[in-house]
Design a protein around this motif. Structure first.
Motif, mmCIF file in Angstrom:
data_model
loop_
_atom_site.group_PDB
_atom_site.id
_atom_site.type_symbol
_atom_site.label_atom_id
_atom_site.label_comp_id
_atom_site.label_asym_id
_atom_site.label_seq_id
_atom_site.Cartn_x
_atom_site.Cartn_y
_atom_site.Cartn_z
ATOM 1 N N UNK A 65 142.597 150.972 -97.069
ATOM 2 C CA UNK A 65 141.697 150.883 -95.933
ATOM 3 C C UNK A 65 141.298 152.273 -95.460
ATOM 4 N N UNK A 66 140.039 152.447 -95.191
ATOM 5 C CA UNK A 66 139.516 153.692 -94.644
ATOM 6 C C UNK A 66 139.330 153.505 -93.150
ATOM 7 N N UNK A 98 137.877 154.917 -89.592
ATOM 8 C CA UNK A 98 136.796 155.759 -89.103
ATOM 9 C C UNK A 98 137.055 156.245 -87.678
ATOM 10 N N UNK A 145 132.831 145.893 -92.865
ATOM 11 C CA UNK A 145 133.176 146.672 -91.678
ATOM 12 C C UNK A 145 132.301 146.208 -90.514
ATOM 13 N N UNK A 201 133.370 152.620 -87.360
ATOM 14 C CA UNK A 201 133.499 151.390 -88.131
ATOM 15 C C UNK A 201 134.949 150.934 -88.186
ATOM 16 N N UNK A 212 137.516 148.030 -90.145
ATOM 17 C CA UNK A 212 137.601 147.102 -91.267
ATOM 18 C C UNK A 212 137.817 145.674 -90.782
ATOM 19 N N UNK A 226 128.614 145.970 -91.747
ATOM 20 C CA UNK A 226 128.305 146.677 -92.990
ATOM 21 C C UNK A 226 129.150 146.136 -94.128
#
Lengths: 116, 115
Positions: free
Chosen positions: A104-105, A107, B36, B44, B46, B90
């Motif tokens: 998972x990224x 942000x 996202x 953003x 998830x 997104x």
């Protein structure tokens, strides 16, 4: 901190000036990304850092853009001689490993840059 | 190179109605898929991701998505939306073992939930 932290949250600058945007990733995350999000657009990849490897700079739009990551943690994105088309939200993200591992990224909230 | 298409830029829907946000991708190799959400003035977050295994993926806030390899789609669904679901969504695709640049985002779908 608990999440990805970016500063400043908002920046208004005059055309031709240099700006620095800072990103503090989640502690322990080795991968760090910078994206640009223009109004009504998707995310545009700018640059990627992974551990001590050479960064992937293939997304930087011009030589006015540069980024560094000191000590494998904090990163600074620098835009020199800003132009009006640089106005956008600059998003930083981090992950435990690279995106190609499916991790998972996470942000940050972004730095909103307006060039006048 | 892979690409992501979100066909609907704006989706208005009434509260408590079901919603589907469409995402199609193009890739010559297997992919990871992500959704996202971006709330106003935020980064953003998830919602869910597909890496392998079951094609039906459940995420946060009651959302789910189904990976359809034959149709190269990964549509996002929710059976009953709330006002608080109003946000930009997104879809993204990455290539396992690929470069970071290969994490590609769609142009986004603005979901507006009406009272």
């Amino acid at each position: 901190g608990a999440g990805v932290s970016q500063s400043p949250s908002n920046k208004v600058t005059e055309k031709g000036k240099d700006v620095e945007l800072r990103c503090d990733p989640i502690s322990g995350h080795t991968a760090l990304y910078w994206y640009r999000q223009s109004l009504g657009q998707g995310l545009e990849f700018l640059i990627y850092f992974q551990g001590n490897s050479a960064p992937d700079k293939s997304g930087l739009p011009s030589d006015r853009f540069s980024a560094e990551r000191t000590g494998g943690s904090v990163s600074t994105l620098t835009i020199q001689r800003t132009q009006q088309e640089d106005s956008a939200v600059y998003l930083c993200a981090s992950s435990a490993q690279g995106s190609n591992s499916g991790n998972t990224i996470y942000f940050g909230e972004g730095s909103w840059l307006t060039v006048v | 190179a892979q690409s992501v298409t979100q066909l609907d830029s704006q989706v208005p829907v009434f509260e408590e109605a079901p919603v589907e946000l469409r995402c199609n991708y193009s890739s010559s190799v297997s992919v990871y898929l992500f959704w996202y959400v971006q709330y106003p003035n935020q980064g953003l977050q998830l919602l869910l991701k597909y890496l392998s295994g079951s094609t039906l993926v459940k995420g946060i806030n009651g959302f789910e998505a189904e990976f359809n390899k034959s149709q190269t789609s990964f549509h996002l669904r929710k059976p009953s939306v709330h006002i608080s679901d109003t946000a930009e969504y997104f879809c993204a695709v990455s290539v396992p073992g690929g470069s970071a640049r290969q994490l590609t985002f769609g142009s986004g779908t603005q979901l507006t939930v009406l009272p």
